[in-house]
Design a protein around this motif. Structure first.
Motif, short mmCIF file in Angstrom:
data_model
loop_
_atom_site.label_atom_id
_atom_site.label_comp_id
_atom_site.label_asym_id
_atom_site.label_seq_id
_atom_site.Cartn_x
_atom_site.Cartn_y
_atom_site.Cartn_z
N GLN A 179 26.53 79.33 44.67
CA GLN A 179 25.40 79.94 43.98
C GLN A 179 25.12 79.26 42.66
OE1 GLN A 179 26.67 84.01 43.71
NE2 GLN A 179 26.54 84.37 45.92
N ARG A 180 26.17 78.90 41.95
CA ARG A 180 26.01 78.28 40.62
C ARG A 180 25.28 76.96 40.71
NH1 ARG A 180 31.08 76.68 36.58
NH2 ARG A 180 29.80 75.73 34.93
N PHE A 181 25.57 76.18 41.76
CA PHE A 181 24.98 74.84 41.87
C PHE A 181 23.99 74.75 43.03
CE2 PHE A 181 29.32 74.26 40.11
CZ PHE A 181 28.96 73.79 38.85
N ALA A 182 23.39 75.87 43.38
CA ALA A 182 22.53 75.93 44.57
C ALA A 182 21.37 74.94 44.51
CB ALA A 182 22.00 77.35 44.76
N ASP A 183 20.79 74.74 43.37
CA ASP A 183 19.57 73.93 43.27
C ASP A 183 19.78 72.62 42.51
OD1 ASP A 183 18.09 75.96 44.58
OD2 ASP A 183 17.97 77.08 42.69
N ARG A 184 21.01 72.16 42.43
CA ARG A 184 21.25 70.91 41.70
C ARG A 184 22.52 70.23 42.18
NH1 ARG A 184 24.56 71.93 36.78
NH2 ARG A 184 25.11 74.15 36.66
N ASP A 185 22.70 69.00 41.74
CA ASP A 185 23.91 68.27 42.08
C ASP A 185 25.12 68.95 41.45
OD1 ASP A 185 22.42 66.39 43.44
OD2 ASP A 185 22.32 64.99 41.75
N VAL A 186 26.26 68.78 42.10
CA VAL A 186 27.50 69.36 41.59
C VAL A 186 28.15 68.36 40.64
CG1 VAL A 186 29.73 70.37 42.18
CG2 VAL A 186 27.79 70.59 43.76
N PRO A 187 28.32 68.70 39.36
CA PRO A 187 28.94 67.77 38.42
C PRO A 187 30.46 67.74 38.58
CG PRO A 187 28.45 69.80 37.30
CD PRO A 187 27.91 69.96 38.70
N CYS A 188 31.07 66.72 38.06
CA CYS A 188 32.52 66.62 38.10
C CYS A 188 33.12 67.63 37.11
CB CYS A 188 32.95 65.21 37.72
SG CYS A 188 34.74 64.93 37.78
N THR B 206 54.30 54.42 36.56
CA THR B 206 53.86 55.38 35.56
C THR B 206 52.39 55.70 35.80
OG1 THR B 206 55.42 54.47 33.95
CG2 THR B 206 53.62 55.81 33.09
N ALA B 207 52.05 56.99 35.72
CA ALA B 207 50.68 57.43 35.97
C ALA B 207 49.97 57.72 34.66
CB ALA B 207 50.68 58.68 36.84
N ALA B 208 48.69 57.36 34.61
CA ALA B 208 47.84 57.66 33.45
C ALA B 208 46.45 58.02 33.97
CB ALA B 208 47.76 56.46 32.51
N PRO B 209 45.75 58.95 33.30
CA PRO B 209 44.40 59.32 33.75
C PRO B 209 43.46 58.11 33.71
CG PRO B 209 45.24 60.95 32.20
CD PRO B 209 46.20 59.79 32.16
N VAL B 210 42.57 58.02 34.69
CA VAL B 210 41.57 56.96 34.68
C VAL B 210 40.47 57.35 33.71
CG1 VAL B 210 42.10 56.42 37.09
CG2 VAL B 210 40.17 57.91 36.55
N PRO B 211 39.65 56.40 33.24
CA PRO B 211 38.52 56.75 32.36
C PRO B 211 37.61 57.79 33.00
CG PRO B 211 38.87 54.38 32.37
CD PRO B 211 39.76 54.94 33.44
N ARG B 212 37.05 58.65 32.18
CA ARG B 212 36.21 59.73 32.67
C ARG B 212 35.06 59.23 33.53
NH1 ARG B 212 36.62 64.70 34.48
NH2 ARG B 212 34.62 65.79 34.40
N ALA B 213 34.47 58.11 33.13
CA ALA B 213 33.33 57.57 33.88
C ALA B 213 33.74 57.23 35.32
CB ALA B 213 32.77 56.34 33.18
N GLU B 214 34.96 56.74 35.52
CA GLU B 214 35.43 56.42 36.87
C GLU B 214 35.60 57.68 37.70
OE1 GLU B 214 38.80 53.84 37.19
OE2 GLU B 214 38.13 52.53 35.55
N SER B 215 36.14 58.73 37.08
CA SER B 215 36.30 59.99 37.81
C SER B 215 34.94 60.54 38.23
CB SER B 215 37.04 61.02 36.94
OG SER B 215 38.38 60.63 36.74
N GLU B 216 33.98 60.51 37.32
CA GLU B 216 32.65 61.03 37.63
C GLU B 216 31.97 60.20 38.72
OE1 GLU B 216 30.74 61.09 33.85
OE2 GLU B 216 31.64 63.01 33.25
N ALA B 217 32.15 58.89 38.66
CA ALA B 217 31.53 58.03 39.67
C ALA B 217 32.11 58.31 41.05
CB ALA B 217 31.72 56.57 39.30
N TYR B 218 33.43 58.47 41.13
CA TYR B 218 34.03 58.78 42.43
C TYR B 218 33.63 60.18 42.90
CZ TYR B 218 37.17 60.34 46.00
OH TYR B 218 37.65 60.88 47.17
N PHE B 219 33.64 61.15 41.99
CA PHE B 219 33.30 62.53 42.36
C PHE B 219 31.91 62.59 42.99
CE2 PHE B 219 31.88 66.89 41.64
CZ PHE B 219 32.99 67.62 42.03
N ALA B 220 31.00 61.79 42.49
CA ALA B 220 29.62 61.79 43.01
C ALA B 220 29.55 61.33 44.46
CB ALA B 220 28.73 60.92 42.13
#
Length: 220
Positions: A167-176, A120-134
C-alpha cells in the motif's frame, strides 16, 4: 547408535569422487581466474539441471565467540572481492558490524568441488546498493521493507507488514531501504577443493601476502 528414522546407515553412506586434478603447474598466479572458471562450470551445470543454485554460498560470521552460518547468494565476484546483500539490522548484519571477519563456502557438490573463502567484510557504497536494489523483482523489494529480518514475528504480522508495504508504494517505485545493502568480502584466503578417488582430494590454497598471493597444496 540407533538408525535414523528412515533406517539409513549413515556410516556406510559415501561417494567416490572424481574430477580433473588441480595441479600447481596449471594454477594461475592469483585465485580469481580459477574461481571464474569454476563459477562458469557451475552455471553450465545449472543449465543441464545438475546444480540448481550456482551462486549459493554459506556465509559464516562470529557472534560472541561462536560461529554462525546461513546461505546467501553471491551477487558479484572480481579481484575486489565477493559481494552479497542483506538487511544491515539482521543478526548477520549486527555480527559483521561487531566483528567483520567472515567466511564463504561454495558447495558445488554435483561437480565434486568446493571453494572456501576467508576474509573481512565491509559495506559497499550506498550508490551500489541502490543500483542493485533497483534490479530486484518488485516483490523482493517490498519484502525488504516488510521484513525486520531475524526478529521475532508471527505469520500474520509478517504478511500484514508486506501488505502495508504494498500500500505504501502502490503508485511508485520501491526505494532501497536505509537498513538494506551490500557487503564486500575482501579475501585473505581462498581454497579450492576437487574431489578425487580414495579420498585423495586435491586442495590448493591461495593466501594473500600484501598485494600478491602464495599457493600451497594441502593434504586431503
Amino acid at each position: 547408535m540407533a538408525d535414523t528414522p528412515s533406517n539409513t546407515d549413515l556410516a556406510a553412506e559415501r561417494v567416490d569422487y572424481t574430477g580433473d586434478h588441480l595441479l600447481e603447474s596449471a594454477a594461475p598466479p592469483n585465485p580469481y581466474p580459477l574461481f571464474e572458471a569454476w563459477l562458469a562450470d557451475a552455471f553450465a551445470a545449472k543449465e543441464s539441471g545438475v546444480l540448481p543454485e550456482p551462486t549459493a554460498m554459506v556465509v559464516g560470521t562470529v557472534s560472541e565467540g561462536r560461529p554462525r552460518s546461513r546461505t546467501l547468494l553471491l551477487k558479484e565476484a572480481d579481484p575486489d572481492g565477493f559481494v552479497f546483500y542483506t538487511n544491515y539490522d539482521s543478526a548477520k548484519g549486527r555480527e559483521l558490524a561487531d566483528q567483520p571477519a567472515v567466511s564463504l563456502l561454495f558447495g558445488w557438490y554435483p561437480l565434486h568441488r568446493q571453494v572456501r573463502v576467508e576474509g573481512t567484510a565491509a559495506p559497499v557504497p550506498r550508490a551500489e546498493s541502490e543500483a542493485y536494489f533497483a534490479t530486484r523483482p518488485r516483490g523482493s523489494q517490498l519484502g525488504a521493507w516488510a521484513s525486520a529480518q531475524s526478529s521475532r514475528v508471527t505469520f500474520e504480522e509478517l504478511h500484514a507488514s508486506y501488505r502495508k508495504a504494498e500500500q505504501r508504494f502502490a503508485d511508485r517505485d520501491v526505494p532501497c531501504p536505509p537498513h538494506w545493502g551490500g557487503y564486500r568480502v575482501i579475501p585473505t584466503m581462498i581454497e579450492f577443493w576437487q574431489g578425487q578417488p580414495s579420498r585423495m582430494h586435491d586442495r590448493l590454497r591461495y593466501d594473500r601476502v600484501g598485494s600478491a598471493w602464495t599457493l600451497t597444496r594441502l593434504a586431503p
